[in-house]
Design a protein around this motif. Structure first.
Motif, PDB file in Angstrom:
ATOM      1  N   ILE A  47     -23.534  11.578   0.669  1.00  0.00           N
ATOM      2  CA  ILE A  47     -23.720  10.800   1.891  1.00  0.00           C
ATOM      3  C   ILE A  47     -22.402  10.149   2.297  1.00  0.00           C
ATOM      4  N   LYS A  48     -21.689   9.587   1.324  1.00  0.00           N
ATOM      5  CA  LYS A  48     -20.392   8.955   1.607  1.00  0.00           C
ATOM      6  C   LYS A  48     -19.384   9.967   2.124  1.00  0.00           C
ATOM      7  N   ALA A  49     -19.478  11.191   1.601  1.00  0.00           N
ATOM      8  CA  ALA A  49     -18.568  12.251   2.027  1.00  0.00           C
ATOM      9  C   ALA A  49     -19.001  12.871   3.359  1.00  0.00           C
ATOM     10  N   LYS A  50     -20.114  12.381   3.899  1.00  0.00           N
ATOM     11  CA  LYS A  50     -20.647  12.835   5.188  1.00  0.00           C
ATOM     12  C   LYS A  50     -21.032  14.313   5.173  1.00  0.00           C
ATOM     13  N   ASP A  51     -21.510  14.766   4.026  1.00  0.00           N
ATOM     14  CA  ASP A  51     -21.947  16.150   3.869  1.00  0.00           C
ATOM     15  C   ASP A  51     -23.476  16.154   3.853  1.00  0.00           C
ATOM     16  N   THR A  52     -24.084  16.359   5.022  1.00  0.00           N
ATOM     17  CA  THR A  52     -25.539  16.238   5.132  1.00  0.00           C
ATOM     18  C   THR A  52     -26.271  17.357   4.407  1.00  0.00           C
ATOM     19  N   GLU A  53     -25.727  18.559   4.416  1.00  0.00           N
ATOM     20  CA  GLU A  53     -26.396  19.678   3.733  1.00  0.00           C
ATOM     21  C   GLU A  53     -26.463  19.438   2.231  1.00  0.00           C
ATOM     22  N   LEU A  54     -25.340  19.011   1.665  1.00  0.00           N
ATOM     23  CA  LEU A  54     -25.305  18.720   0.234  1.00  0.00           C
ATOM     24  C   LEU A  54     -26.206  17.532  -0.086  1.00  0.00           C
ATOM     25  N   ALA A  55     -26.199  16.535   0.782  1.00  0.00           N
ATOM     26  CA  ALA A  55     -27.043  15.354   0.564  1.00  0.00           C
ATOM     27  C   ALA A  55     -28.521  15.742   0.565  1.00  0.00           C
ATOM     28  N   LYS A  92     -31.520  10.504   6.030  1.00  0.00           N
ATOM     29  CA  LYS A  92     -31.938  10.641   7.425  1.00  0.00           C
ATOM     30  C   LYS A  92     -30.953   9.958   8.371  1.00  0.00           C
ATOM     31  N   GLU A  93     -30.489   8.775   7.995  1.00  0.00           N
ATOM     32  CA  GLU A  93     -29.504   8.064   8.825  1.00  0.00           C
ATOM     33  C   GLU A  93     -28.223   8.880   8.952  1.00  0.00           C
ATOM     34  N   ARG A  94     -27.814   9.503   7.857  1.00  0.00           N
ATOM     35  CA  ARG A  94     -26.607  10.334   7.871  1.00  0.00           C
ATOM     36  C   ARG A  94     -26.799  11.535   8.794  1.00  0.00           C
ATOM     37  N   LYS A  95     -27.978  12.157   8.720  1.00  0.00           N
ATOM     38  CA  LYS A  95     -28.270  13.301   9.586  1.00  0.00           C
ATOM     39  C   LYS A  95     -28.266  12.889  11.053  1.00  0.00           C
ATOM     40  N   GLU A  96     -28.880  11.739  11.355  1.00  0.00           N
ATOM     41  CA  GLU A  96     -28.928  11.255  12.735  1.00  0.00           C
ATOM     42  C   GLU A  96     -27.534  10.935  13.248  1.00  0.00           C
ATOM     43  N   ALA A  97     -26.705  10.334  12.402  1.00  0.00           N
ATOM     44  CA  ALA A  97     -25.333  10.010  12.801  1.00  0.00           C
ATOM     45  C   ALA A  97     -24.543  11.279  13.083  1.00  0.00           C
ATOM     46  N   GLN A  98     -24.750  12.301  12.264  1.00  0.00           N
ATOM     47  CA  GLN A  98     -24.046  13.563  12.473  1.00  0.00           C
ATOM     48  C   GLN A  98     -24.534  14.246  13.754  1.00  0.00           C
ATOM     49  N   ALA A  99     -25.835  14.208  14.000  1.00  0.00           N
ATOM     50  CA  ALA A  99     -26.384  14.812  15.210  1.00  0.00           C
ATOM     51  C   ALA A  99     -25.864  14.091  16.448  1.00  0.00           C
ATOM     52  N   LYS A 100     -25.762  12.784  16.352  1.00  0.00           N
ATOM     53  CA  LYS A 100     -25.256  11.977  17.467  1.00  0.00           C
ATOM     54  C   LYS A 100     -23.787  12.310  17.726  1.00  0.00           C
TER      55      LYS A 100
END
Length: 107
Positions: A47-55, A92-100
């Motif tokens: 999550i910290k690395a902003k890797d949503t697939e791995l997360a 979920k928050e990480r995914k939403e941030a990436q989608a945004k």
């Protein structure tokens, strides 16, 4: 009275066996507990690395690990649910941030 650090040896056969099985069970319990802790760390690092697939992948392994530990009685049911909920929320928050971010880039 026993000296500090003195070992007590069992005399009864069933007590001797329970000492052996306790050691084996302790090792197994420590393994399950370590798996849970490590999978939490891996998921949070993803999550910290902003890797949503791995997360997401790590979240699935974490859920499996913590459910296993819960079924073994190492983690209480509510603790299990709370930890899953918190980690799922972070993913979920990480995914939403990436989608945004992707949405803003496409504009």
């Amino acid at each position: 009275v026993f000296k500090e650090g003195a070992r007590i040896m069992a005399n009864i056969k069933s007590s001797k066996k329970s000492i052996k099985t306790d050691k084996v069970q302790t090792i197994a319990n420590n393994t399950y507990a370590a798996r849970v802790k490590n999978s939490i760390k891996r998921c949070e690092n993803a999550i910290k690395a902003k890797d949503t697939e791995l997360a997401s992948a790590e979240l699935k392994t974490f859920i499996a690990d913590i459910d296993k530990a819960c079924s073994k009685g190492l983690v209480k049911k509510n603790t299990c649910a709370r930890q899953k909920s918190r980690l799922n929320k972070k993913v979920k928050e990480r995914k939403e941030a990436q989608a945004k971010a992707l949405k803003e880039m496409s504009k």
